[in-house]
Scaffold this motif. Sequence first.
Motif, PDB file in Angstrom:
ATOM      1  N   ALA A 134     -23.540   3.934   8.120  1.00 38.73           N
ATOM      2  CA  ALA A 134     -22.417   4.518   9.244  1.00 38.73           C
ATOM      3  C   ALA A 134     -22.785   5.892   9.291  1.00 38.73           C
ATOM      4  N   SER A 135     -22.871   6.461   8.571  1.00 35.26           N
ATOM      5  CA  SER A 135     -23.035   8.072   8.465  1.00 35.26           C
ATOM      6  C   SER A 135     -24.224   8.238   9.338  1.00 35.26           C
ATOM      7  N   ALA A 136     -25.402   7.831   9.019  1.00 39.27           N
ATOM      8  CA  ALA A 136     -26.402   8.131   9.557  1.00 39.27           C
ATOM      9  C   ALA A 136     -26.471   7.838  11.255  1.00 39.27           C
ATOM     10  N   LEU A 137     -25.644   6.667  11.402  1.00 43.66           N
ATOM     11  CA  LEU A 137     -25.545   6.524  12.919  1.00 43.66           C
ATOM     12  C   LEU A 137     -24.696   7.109  13.684  1.00 43.66           C
ATOM     13  N   ARG A 138     -23.678   7.684  13.098  1.00 44.63           N
ATOM     14  CA  ARG A 138     -22.909   8.907  13.592  1.00 44.63           C
ATOM     15  C   ARG A 138     -23.408   9.888  13.863  1.00 44.63           C
ATOM     16  N   ILE A 139     -24.456  10.299  12.913  1.00 40.77           N
ATOM     17  CA  ILE A 139     -24.951  11.770  13.074  1.00 40.77           C
ATOM     18  C   ILE A 139     -25.892  11.614  14.407  1.00 40.77           C
ATOM     19  N   LEU A 140     -26.491  10.331  14.600  1.00 46.28           N
ATOM     20  CA  LEU A 140     -27.320  10.246  15.811  1.00 46.28           C
ATOM     21  C   LEU A 140     -26.510   9.887  17.105  1.00 46.28           C
ATOM     22  N   SER A 141     -25.060   9.616  17.095  1.00 46.91           N
ATOM     23  CA  SER A 141     -24.461   9.287  18.199  1.00 46.91           C
ATOM     24  C   SER A 141     -24.403   9.894  19.265  1.00 46.91           C
ATOM     25  N   PRO A 142     -24.523  11.363  19.325  1.00 45.56           N
ATOM     26  CA  PRO A 142     -24.936  12.003  20.496  1.00 45.56           C
ATOM     27  C   PRO A 142     -26.019  11.887  21.224  1.00 45.56           C
ATOM     28  N   ASN A 143     -26.761  11.180  20.563  1.00 51.95           N
ATOM     29  CA  ASN A 143     -28.129  10.987  21.387  1.00 51.95           C
ATOM     30  C   ASN A 143     -28.573   9.545  21.796  1.00 51.95           C
ATOM     31  N   ALA A 144     -27.601   8.681  21.467  1.00 48.23           N
ATOM     32  CA  ALA A 144     -27.657   7.300  21.953  1.00 48.23           C
ATOM     33  C   ALA A 144     -26.406   6.585  22.216  1.00 48.23           C
ATOM     34  N   ARG A 145     -26.376   5.413  22.858  1.00 50.68           N
ATOM     35  CA  ARG A 145     -25.177   4.729  23.392  1.00 50.68           C
ATOM     36  C   ARG A 145     -24.646   3.634  22.281  1.00 50.68           C
ATOM     37  N   LEU A 146     -25.628   3.054  21.521  1.00 49.08           N
ATOM     38  CA  LEU A 146     -25.359   1.684  20.727  1.00 49.08           C
ATOM     39  C   LEU A 146     -26.244   1.616  19.801  1.00 49.08           C
ATOM     40  N   ALA A 147     -26.261   0.867  18.639  1.00 49.44           N
ATOM     41  CA  ALA A 147     -27.151   0.661  17.731  1.00 49.44           C
ATOM     42  C   ALA A 147     -27.360  -0.824  17.367  1.00 49.44           C
ATOM     43  N   ALA A 148     -28.376  -1.338  17.122  1.00 52.95           N
ATOM     44  CA  ALA A 148     -28.687  -2.779  17.183  1.00 52.95           C
ATOM     45  C   ALA A 148     -29.550  -3.128  15.907  1.00 52.95           C
ATOM     46  N   ASP A 192     -20.972   0.051  18.881  1.00 56.56           N
ATOM     47  CA  ASP A 192     -20.902   1.086  19.617  1.00 56.56           C
ATOM     48  C   ASP A 192     -21.047   2.323  18.898  1.00 56.56           C
ATOM     49  N   LEU A 193     -21.723   3.346  19.240  1.00 59.66           N
ATOM     50  CA  LEU A 193     -21.951   4.350  18.366  1.00 59.66           C
ATOM     51  C   LEU A 193     -20.665   5.378  17.902  1.00 59.66           C
ATOM     52  N   ARG A 194     -19.702   5.069  19.126  1.00 60.87           N
ATOM     53  CA  ARG A 194     -18.452   5.688  18.919  1.00 60.87           C
ATOM     54  C   ARG A 194     -17.428   5.034  18.406  1.00 60.87           C
ATOM     55  N   ASN A 195     -17.533   3.853  17.806  1.00 58.81           N
ATOM     56  CA  ASN A 195     -16.926   2.835  17.224  1.00 58.81           C
ATOM     57  C   ASN A 195     -16.055   3.650  16.184  1.00 58.81           C
ATOM     58  N   PRO A 196     -14.587   3.974  15.837  1.00 55.22           N
ATOM     59  CA  PRO A 196     -14.052   4.478  14.739  1.00 55.22           C
ATOM     60  C   PRO A 196     -14.337   3.804  13.626  1.00 55.22           C
ATOM     61  N   ALA A 197     -14.767   2.799  13.431  1.00 52.63           N
ATOM     62  CA  ALA A 197     -15.165   2.006  12.261  1.00 52.63           C
ATOM     63  C   ALA A 197     -16.206   2.725  11.549  1.00 52.63           C
ATOM     64  N   LEU A 198     -17.167   3.327  12.164  1.00 51.68           N
ATOM     65  CA  LEU A 198     -18.274   3.790  11.487  1.00 51.68           C
ATOM     66  C   LEU A 198     -17.821   5.202  10.845  1.00 51.68           C
ATOM     67  N   VAL A 199     -16.783   5.849  11.147  1.00 54.43           N
ATOM     68  CA  VAL A 199     -16.253   6.965  10.710  1.00 54.43           C
ATOM     69  C   VAL A 199     -15.386   6.548   9.530  1.00 54.43           C
ATOM     70  N   ASP A 200     -14.541   5.465   9.643  1.00 51.47           N
ATOM     71  CA  ASP A 200     -13.608   4.773   8.678  1.00 51.47           C
ATOM     72  C   ASP A 200     -14.418   4.419   7.515  1.00 51.47           C
ATOM     73  N   ALA A 201     -15.943   3.903   7.637  1.00 53.35           N
ATOM     74  CA  ALA A 201     -16.372   3.419   6.556  1.00 53.35           C
ATOM     75  C   ALA A 201     -16.547   4.492   5.222  1.00 53.35           C
ATOM     76  N   ARG A 202     -16.323   5.671   5.547  1.00 51.91           N
ATOM     77  CA  ARG A 202     -16.317   6.522   4.382  1.00 51.91           C
ATOM     78  C   ARG A 202     -15.132   6.482   3.483  1.00 51.91           C
TER      79      ARG A 202
END
Length: 216
Positions: A134-148, A192-202
Amino acid sequence: MVPDLPANPLSIELELTHRRFWWQIDDEDEQPEQWDVSADVSELDVCPEELRHVGDIALVIADLTKERNLLDSVVLGEWALEFIAETVIDPDQGKLHPELDARISQGPPRMVVLRRVELTEPWRGHGLGAALIASALRILSPNARLAACRVSPLDFTLPGADRITAELCSLRAGAMLERIGFQRWRGVHLVDLRNPALVDARMELLDQWWPGQEVD
C-alpha cells in the motif's frame, strides 16, 4: 500484544529504484518503467545486520496511451498486456472501459502492475506485506491512475506443494490485496491509487508500534 519482530517495523524504509538499459534514452524507450522497491530497517535503528532486509516488491508502470508491442510482455507479463488491450478503449487518450472508468478516480493515464512481493522469513505473518504494498503504491500515485495484480494458483506452485496448497495461498494473497482496497474485476485485482484504504493500511501497525502505545 506487540508481535515479536526483529525490529520496530516503523523503522522500515522503502527505497524505490527505476531500471532501464543505459541506451534506452529516446522518449518512447522509458515505457514500461520497471521499479524495484527494497524494504530495509533503517541504519538508525537497532537490528541484527542479517535481519535488516525485510523484503522486495517488483512493479512496472505502463503508459496506457502507448502502443504495445511484444517486447512489453516480457516486462509487464502476458496477462497485463492482454488486460490493457481489453480495457483501454481509446489508446490515443488512454481511456478505460466505461465500467472500469466509473470505478477509478481521474489521474494520469498510466497503470502500475504489481509483479512480485516477497518478504524475508523473519518478517512474515505480521501484516507487513499489505502495508508495504500500500505504501509503495501511494508513493507512485502521482504518476499513475490505478494498479493491477493478477493472483493465480500458478504463482504459488512450488516443488513439493500440491494444488490445494497453491489455491489456498492464492486465496490468501487475494484477500490480502482486498484488505488494502483492491477489488476483483474480470479476473484481475485492481485498486484506485487514490483509494483511502491504501493510506489506512498502515493504521494497525501504527497503533501497535507507535512510541507510547500501551502493550498488553
